[in-house]
Design an enzyme around this catalytic site. Structure first.
Site, PDB file in Angstrom:
ATOM      1  N   HIS A  54       0.841  -1.208   0.000  1.00 25.44           N
ATOM      2  CA  HIS A  54       0.000   0.000   0.000  1.00 25.44           C
ATOM      3  C   HIS A  54       0.873   1.253   0.000  1.00 25.44           C
ATOM      4  O   HIS A  54       1.234   1.784   1.048  1.00 25.44           O
ATOM      5  CB  HIS A  54      -0.899  -0.003   1.236  1.00 25.44           C
ATOM      6  N   HIS A  56       1.542   5.188  -2.237  1.00 23.26           N
ATOM      7  CA  HIS A  56       1.088   6.184  -3.202  1.00 23.26           C
ATOM      8  C   HIS A  56       2.331   6.926  -3.681  1.00 23.26           C
ATOM      9  O   HIS A  56       2.811   7.840  -3.013  1.00 23.26           O
ATOM     10  CB  HIS A  56       0.112   7.163  -2.557  1.00 23.26           C
ATOM     11  N   PHE A  57       2.864   6.535  -4.838  1.00 25.59           N
ATOM     12  CA  PHE A  57       4.075   7.165  -5.348  1.00 25.59           C
ATOM     13  C   PHE A  57       3.768   8.386  -6.212  1.00 25.59           C
ATOM     14  O   PHE A  57       4.669   8.977  -6.802  1.00 25.59           O
ATOM     15  CB  PHE A  57       4.926   6.153  -6.102  1.00 25.59           C
ATOM     16  N   ARG A  58       2.491   8.759  -6.330  1.00 30.51           N
ATOM     17  CA  ARG A  58       2.027  10.069  -6.788  1.00 30.51           C
ATOM     18  C   ARG A  58       2.158  10.347  -8.282  1.00 30.51           C
ATOM     19  O   ARG A  58       1.615  11.337  -8.756  1.00 30.51           O
ATOM     20  CB  ARG A  58       2.732  11.193  -6.018  1.00 30.51           C
ATOM     21  N   ASN A  88      -5.237   6.287  -7.064  1.00 30.17           N
ATOM     22  CA  ASN A  88      -5.774   7.652  -7.032  1.00 30.17           C
ATOM     23  C   ASN A  88      -4.707   8.692  -7.381  1.00 30.17           C
ATOM     24  O   ASN A  88      -4.380   9.581  -6.610  1.00 30.17           O
ATOM     25  CB  ASN A  88      -6.418   7.960  -5.678  1.00 30.17           C
ATOM     26  N   GLU A 138      -6.795   0.515  -3.999  1.00 34.90           N
ATOM     27  CA  GLU A 138      -7.657   0.732  -2.874  1.00 34.90           C
ATOM     28  C   GLU A 138      -9.011   1.263  -3.343  1.00 34.90           C
ATOM     29  O   GLU A 138      -9.091   2.365  -3.864  1.00 34.90           O
ATOM     30  CB  GLU A 138      -6.917   1.689  -1.925  1.00 34.90           C
ATOM     31  N   HIS A 231      -5.407  -0.407   5.819  1.00 38.93           N
ATOM     32  CA  HIS A 231      -5.120   0.482   6.951  1.00 38.93           C
ATOM     33  C   HIS A 231      -6.190   0.462   8.050  1.00 38.93           C
ATOM     34  O   HIS A 231      -6.788   1.482   8.379  1.00 38.93           O
ATOM     35  CB  HIS A 231      -4.867   1.913   6.473  1.00 38.93           C
ATOM     36  N   ASP A 299       0.621   2.646   3.656  1.00 45.93           N
ATOM     37  CA  ASP A 299      -0.193   3.735   3.109  1.00 45.93           C
ATOM     38  C   ASP A 299       0.682   4.972   2.946  1.00 45.93           C
ATOM     39  O   ASP A 299       0.283   6.095   3.298  1.00 45.93           O
ATOM     40  CB  ASP A 299      -1.403   4.030   4.001  1.00 45.93           C
TER      41      ASP A 299
END
Length: 434
Positions: A54, A56-58, A88, A138, A231, A299
């Site tokens: 989990h 988020h490497f953006r 996302n 997610e 999470h 996360d």
């Protein structure tokens, strides 16, 4: 590569030889072959590389917060050899074209990776699931970044599509109908560390998570699909998921921080779901230690300090963590609260089993040569200045942790902390194939 004299999580001291990206031998007193790189690991511990399911490497869309290059280097420096990126981004990873765009960024990764497919009102399951998607999710059952929240009908559609594709659904479970709007009437104070971030924990209530996890588990059971609850912040939700036969993950911030820390963290402690009371944190920790909770994942959701240094209701939610997860857990081992084998299972063996990474998560012959070498006697204080993420702060500033000396992916050194934190970029590959 030959690593000699390393202690494994079960206490055995062994030599480990790699060949063509896999572990070829695990034995005592192996002899070095001509031209073979040899690493003396006397007094050190060899762990399977962590699998962070989990992050988020953006990229695409928000590379000022993190990039695949910076995020994966941070992962490698923290002993993480596989990451799973969430959908996302901008554009969201909800169709084949968006998946392909993200895959181009992921080619810069220093560690192996998976790319999750997203679900929203615009998703195209046919084109998306024709790509090597790691999992769905997610999947947001509440408001979120990028308008990714979905309703019950869309969730059921996602469950059916996942069942047909034979992949897992990872769920962000909060019921927004149970958010406490009266919390917005409280005095949120100033900005940044001066803000009263406890109001965020009051707003996104524990009950909102508990209710949503129960509903998600019931829907998954009806669809004949196993879900993975992301999470989990409450012990009640973790127990509901376990009783339903579903798996759960807990983040380091929900495991080690509580609402008692919010006076110091302010808006830097705003995340979804929020951190909970100390009593809930302690119970959640017990469920992590006893095996009720299956996975620890981060996360990792970086925002710049400037973005977080605003009012409580305007600040973005999320904290960084991919580099500090394993080091923090190893400090818990040092302090006698977790065993080394339990940490191995939480971050490597169990996520590998849960997500069908059949050759990852263990130091055994035939497994992928993904591992990290640590000195359990070498604890240091976490400092944001020393981390490798593009994010310029950490909620764990000053916490004791044990950082890796060396990280290996598919038999190649991707991080060497013994000589100036040297990285090798671009060695990672999609664990689901191209």
């Amino acid at each position: 590569m030959l690593i000699t004299g390393a202690e494994l999580p079960d206490g055995r001291v062994r030599d480990v030889r790699t060949d063509e990206g896999q572990i070829a031998e695990v034995a005592q007193s192996l002899h070095s072959l001509p031209g073979e790189e040899t690493i003396d690991a006397d007094g050190l511990t060899l762990l399977p590389g962590a699998i962070d399911v989990h992050v988020h490497f953006r990229q695409p869309g928000h590379g000022h917060k993190e990039t695949w290059a910076t995020g994966s280097r941070s992962a490698a420096a923290g002993g993480v050899t596989t990451v799973v990126d969430q959908p996302n981004t901008t554009p969201p990873t909800v169709d084949g074209a968006a998946f392909d765009e993200k895959a181009e960024f992921a080619a810069n990764s220093a560690v192996n990776y998976g790319i999750n497919g997203g679900v929203n009102d615009d998703w195209d399951p046919e084109s998306l699931l024709s790509r090597p998607v790691f999992a769905l999710g997610e999947v947001f059952l509440a408001d979120s970044t990028g308008d990714m929240g979905i309703d019950e009908d869309r969730f059921e559609e996602a469950l059916a599509a996942a069942a047909d594709a034979g992949i897992t659904v990872t769920v962000h479970a909060e019921n927004a109908d149970l958010f406490d709007e009266s919390a917005r009437e409280g005095d949120a104070g100033g900005t940044g560390t001066e803000a009263n971030a406890d109001l965020w924990s009051q707003f996104r209530t524990a009950g909102a998570e508990i209710d949503a996890v129960e509903a998600a588990c019931e829907a998954a059971a009806d669809a004949g699909v196993d879900i993975h609850v992301a999470h989990t912040s409450t012990p009640e939700a973790a127990e509901i998921a376990a009783e339903a036969g579903m798996t759960t993950e807990v983040t380091p911030h929900h495991l080690l921080l509580s609402r008692d820390d919010l006076d110091e963290l302010g808006t830097f402690g705003r995340m979804n779901p929020p951190i909970r009371s100390e009593s809930r944190r302690e119970k959640l920790y017990e469920l992590v230690a006893d095996g009720t909770v299956d996975v620890v994942a981060t996360d990792h959701a970086p925002h710049t300090a400037a973005e977080k240094e605003t009012g409580l209701w305007e600040a973005p939610s999320g904290v960084p963590g991919v580099e500090t997860m394993l080091p923090l857990l190893l400090q818990e081992v040092r302090e006698g609260r977790l065993t080394l084998e339990r940490v191995r299972d939480l971050v490597a063996a169990t996520p590998a089993e849960r997500f069908s990474l059949d050759r990852k998560g263990r130091i055994e012959t035939g497994y992928d040569a993904d591992f990290t070498l640590v000195d359990l006697d070498d604890a240091t204080e976490i400092s944001a200045d020393a981390l490798h993420t593009k994010c310029d702060w950490t909620p764990f500033e000053g916490h004791e942790a044990v950082f890796p000396q060396l990280t290996v992916v598919d038999g190649s050194v991707v991080f060497d902390g013994r000589a100036g934190d040297r990285f090798t970029a671009g060695l990672g590959a999609n664990v689901r194939g191209e």
